[in-house]
Design a protein around this motif. Sequence first.
Motif, PDB file in Angstrom:
ATOM      1  N   GLY A  46      38.452  24.883  20.538  1.00  0.00           N
ATOM      2  CA  GLY A  46      37.636  26.089  20.599  1.00  0.00           C
ATOM      3  C   GLY A  46      36.631  26.130  21.730  1.00  0.00           C
ATOM      4  N   GLN A  47      36.649  25.140  22.626  1.00  0.00           N
ATOM      5  CA  GLN A  47      35.662  25.092  23.704  1.00  0.00           C
ATOM      6  C   GLN A  47      36.252  25.440  25.078  1.00  0.00           C
ATOM      7  N   GLY A  48      37.523  25.819  25.132  1.00  0.00           N
ATOM      8  CA  GLY A  48      38.120  26.249  26.387  1.00  0.00           C
ATOM      9  C   GLY A  48      38.726  25.146  27.238  1.00  0.00           C
ATOM     10  N   PHE A  49      38.821  23.923  26.708  1.00  0.00           N
ATOM     11  CA  PHE A  49      39.446  22.829  27.458  1.00  0.00           C
ATOM     12  C   PHE A  49      40.961  22.901  27.311  1.00  0.00           C
ATOM     13  N   ASN A  50      41.678  22.467  28.356  1.00  0.00           N
ATOM     14  CA  ASN A  50      43.128  22.350  28.224  1.00  0.00           C
ATOM     15  C   ASN A  50      43.429  21.172  27.312  1.00  0.00           C
ATOM     16  N   HIS A  51      44.686  21.060  26.892  1.00  0.00           N
ATOM     17  CA  HIS A  51      45.075  19.899  26.089  1.00  0.00           C
ATOM     18  C   HIS A  51      44.925  18.648  26.935  1.00  0.00           C
ATOM     19  N   GLY A  52      44.462  17.596  26.319  1.00  0.00           N
ATOM     20  CA  GLY A  52      44.277  16.345  27.024  1.00  0.00           C
ATOM     21  C   GLY A  52      45.589  15.775  27.528  1.00  0.00           C
ATOM     22  N   CYS A  61      42.587   9.543  27.894  1.00  0.00           N
ATOM     23  CA  CYS A  61      42.952  10.949  27.968  1.00  0.00           C
ATOM     24  C   CYS A  61      41.920  11.706  28.789  1.00  0.00           C
ATOM     25  N   VAL A  62      42.387  12.746  29.483  1.00  0.00           N
ATOM     26  CA  VAL A  62      41.517  13.575  30.308  1.00  0.00           C
ATOM     27  C   VAL A  62      41.825  15.038  30.008  1.00  0.00           C
ATOM     28  N   ALA A  63      40.765  15.844  29.838  1.00  0.00           N
ATOM     29  CA  ALA A  63      40.927  17.279  29.596  1.00  0.00           C
ATOM     30  C   ALA A  63      39.971  18.041  30.513  1.00  0.00           C
ATOM     31  N   LEU A  64      40.437  19.149  31.054  1.00  0.00           N
ATOM     32  CA  LEU A  64      39.671  19.967  31.991  1.00  0.00           C
ATOM     33  C   LEU A  64      39.348  21.317  31.377  1.00  0.00           C
ATOM     34  N   LYS A  65      38.120  21.749  31.595  1.00  0.00           N
ATOM     35  CA  LYS A  65      37.736  23.125  31.323  1.00  0.00           C
ATOM     36  C   LYS A  65      37.425  23.726  32.685  1.00  0.00           C
ATOM     37  N   GLY A  67      36.240  25.399  35.900  1.00  0.00           N
ATOM     38  CA  GLY A  67      34.926  25.888  36.289  1.00  0.00           C
ATOM     39  C   GLY A  67      33.766  25.212  35.604  1.00  0.00           C
ATOM     40  N   PHE A  68      34.034  24.231  34.729  1.00  0.00           N
ATOM     41  CA  PHE A  68      32.961  23.574  33.978  1.00  0.00           C
ATOM     42  C   PHE A  68      32.953  22.065  34.182  1.00  0.00           C
ATOM     43  N   ALA A  69      33.913  21.369  33.559  1.00  0.00           N
ATOM     44  CA  ALA A  69      33.877  19.905  33.585  1.00  0.00           C
ATOM     45  C   ALA A  69      35.222  19.315  33.184  1.00  0.00           C
ATOM     46  N   THR A  70      35.352  18.033  33.482  1.00  0.00           N
ATOM     47  CA  THR A  70      36.450  17.221  32.974  1.00  0.00           C
ATOM     48  C   THR A  70      35.838  16.225  32.008  1.00  0.00           C
ATOM     49  N   TYR A  71      36.411  16.123  30.819  1.00  0.00           N
ATOM     50  CA  TYR A  71      36.002  15.129  29.840  1.00  0.00           C
ATOM     51  C   TYR A  71      37.124  14.104  29.718  1.00  0.00           C
ATOM     52  N   ALA A  72      36.743  12.844  29.633  1.00  0.00           N
ATOM     53  CA  ALA A  72      37.718  11.775  29.473  1.00  0.00           C
ATOM     54  C   ALA A  72      37.299  10.880  28.321  1.00  0.00           C
ATOM     55  N   LEU A  73      38.294  10.317  27.652  1.00  0.00           N
ATOM     56  CA  LEU A  73      38.071   9.374  26.566  1.00  0.00           C
ATOM     57  C   LEU A  73      39.072   8.242  26.717  1.00  0.00           C
ATOM     58  N   ALA A  74      38.574   7.016  26.719  1.00  0.00           N
ATOM     59  CA  ALA A  74      39.441   5.832  26.773  1.00  0.00           C
ATOM     60  C   ALA A  74      39.070   4.923  25.610  1.00  0.00           C
ATOM     61  N   LEU A  75      40.073   4.513  24.841  1.00  0.00           N
ATOM     62  CA  LEU A  75      39.878   3.577  23.736  1.00  0.00           C
ATOM     63  C   LEU A  75      40.406   2.234  24.207  1.00  0.00           C
ATOM     64  N   ASP A  76      39.502   1.327  24.500  1.00  0.00           N
ATOM     65  CA  ASP A  76      39.850   0.039  25.118  1.00  0.00           C
ATOM     66  C   ASP A  76      39.607  -1.082  24.119  1.00  0.00           C
ATOM     67  N   SER A  77      40.684  -1.681  23.618  1.00  0.00           N
ATOM     68  CA  SER A  77      40.559  -2.745  22.615  1.00  0.00           C
ATOM     69  C   SER A  77      40.398  -4.121  23.251  1.00  0.00           C
ATOM     70  N   VAL A  78      40.268  -4.187  24.563  1.00  0.00           N
ATOM     71  CA  VAL A  78      40.167  -5.473  25.264  1.00  0.00           C
ATOM     72  C   VAL A  78      38.798  -5.675  25.907  1.00  0.00           C
ATOM     73  N   GLN A  79      38.205  -4.619  26.436  1.00  0.00           N
ATOM     74  CA  GLN A  79      36.938  -4.737  27.156  1.00  0.00           C
ATOM     75  C   GLN A  79      35.797  -4.157  26.330  1.00  0.00           C
ATOM     76  N   GLY A  80      34.723  -4.916  26.224  1.00  0.00           N
ATOM     77  CA  GLY A  80      33.560  -4.475  25.474  1.00  0.00           C
ATOM     78  C   GLY A  80      32.442  -3.997  26.376  1.00  0.00           C
ATOM     79  N   LEU A  81      31.238  -3.957  25.837  1.00  0.00           N
ATOM     80  CA  LEU A  81      30.082  -3.501  26.597  1.00  0.00           C
ATOM     81  C   LEU A  81      29.725  -4.448  27.735  1.00  0.00           C
ATOM     82  N   THR A 128      32.553  14.693  33.853  1.00  0.00           N
ATOM     83  CA  THR A 128      32.453  14.931  35.296  1.00  0.00           C
ATOM     84  C   THR A 128      32.354  16.435  35.509  1.00  0.00           C
ATOM     85  N   MET A 129      31.257  16.864  36.077  1.00  0.00           N
ATOM     86  CA  MET A 129      31.015  18.285  36.257  1.00  0.00           C
ATOM     87  C   MET A 129      31.806  18.811  37.448  1.00  0.00           C
ATOM     88  N   VAL A 130      32.248  20.059  37.354  1.00  0.00           N
ATOM     89  CA  VAL A 130      33.043  20.681  38.409  1.00  0.00           C
ATOM     90  C   VAL A 130      32.148  21.267  39.497  1.00  0.00           C
TER      91      VAL A 130
END
Length: 156
Positions: A46-52, A61-65, A67-81, A128-130
């Motif tokens: 409902g926020q106008g982003f394309n499918h990731g 995963c990366v999704a773009l809206k 004229g606004f921004a790209t949002y990314a999410l990575a689930l990394d089970s090997v690397q911590g903080l 990441t802002m556009v």
Amino acid sequence: MALAAAACTNTVNGLEAPASSVPTTRSTDVFNGLDACQLLDQLNTGQGFNHGENKSARNQCVALKSGFATYALALDSVQGLSEFATTNTGVVETSINGRDAMQANTSASGCAIAIGVGEHARALVIATMVRFEDNQQACPNARSLAERVEPLLPKG
């Protein structure tokens, strides 16, 4: 999208180590079947982003809206903080919904927040802002997304 990929380091998952006299422990995926694209799509509904899109073998995963921004999410089970802290400059320790996290600028227009999931795992959220005039919103947007991602993560 390249920025999201650049924020992660390369690892090789799933390869068995040769037998040795040193005891080893088997690595397990703390995310146990969670799919980064499914989570990102759920949070962006409902926020106008394309499918990731996941353009690698990693759980990211990366999704773009437009004229606004790209949002990314990575689930990394090997690397911590700790790995996030050593591979980024200007890291600031923070907390997301009571969970240990770290934040760093990835560029003039991007911000990453790593949320700890146990000692050797993390969820990495990047905004990441556009448009140049919106660059100052990268970290607040990454934080907002991280606050929505955190309750969906396994406790660890």
